[in-house]
Design a protein around this motif. Sequence first.
Motif: not given
Length: 207
Positions: A137-142, A155-165
């Motif tokens: 649930x905390x993985x976004x396209x941010x 990383x803008x305008x959009x980056x992947x966010x994968x906090x567990x890695x």
Amino acid sequence: MGITSKMIGERGRRQAGKLGIDPARVPPGQYLTERFPVLTVGRNPTVDMTRWDLKIWGEVDEPYTLTWEELHALPQTTVTVDIHCVTRWSKLDTTWTGVRVSDLLDRAGVRATGTHVMAHCDGGYTTNVPLEALRAPDVLVAHSYEGAPLEPDHGGPLRLLVPSRYFWKSAKFLRQLEVMPEDRQGFWELNGYHNDADPFTEQRHWF
């Protein structure tokens, strides 16, 4: 004697203790920083937002693309997470806003054959992530960081966010999510970085 991973990790845990933070939040071999270091392979790409889109494709029933406006019209999620870079810095309690990757995948209808996802980015960068990890649930396209539009250096305008890695998996300048029927290595994974990238088991490199 040189500085070791253990020494850096002890420093990070001491930092956490002084700040009243649970030292267990700091992975082995990491130190804490309040800065947000900028690490990018090559120059930041030039982006024409009138032509920008995000493509979801591969092992899905209904591949699709989203314009910038369509992405922002989807349900938005804000998360506060810790991030950990393979270069040994960790930054705690960072706040990001965007769209959950699980929502994007559900809209496409991932087939039973889908196991991994390759993130494709402007500039040619790629990185691979297990499908299961992207459904957290905390993985976004941010698109926003700390309440402001994400700057190109981050990383803008959009980056992947994968906090567990480790943070190289949180790909900058994101343009495509390709659902794959098997694992395939991305840029850094082909150049010696660990395929799984779990910071709490120090999966930094293959060697």
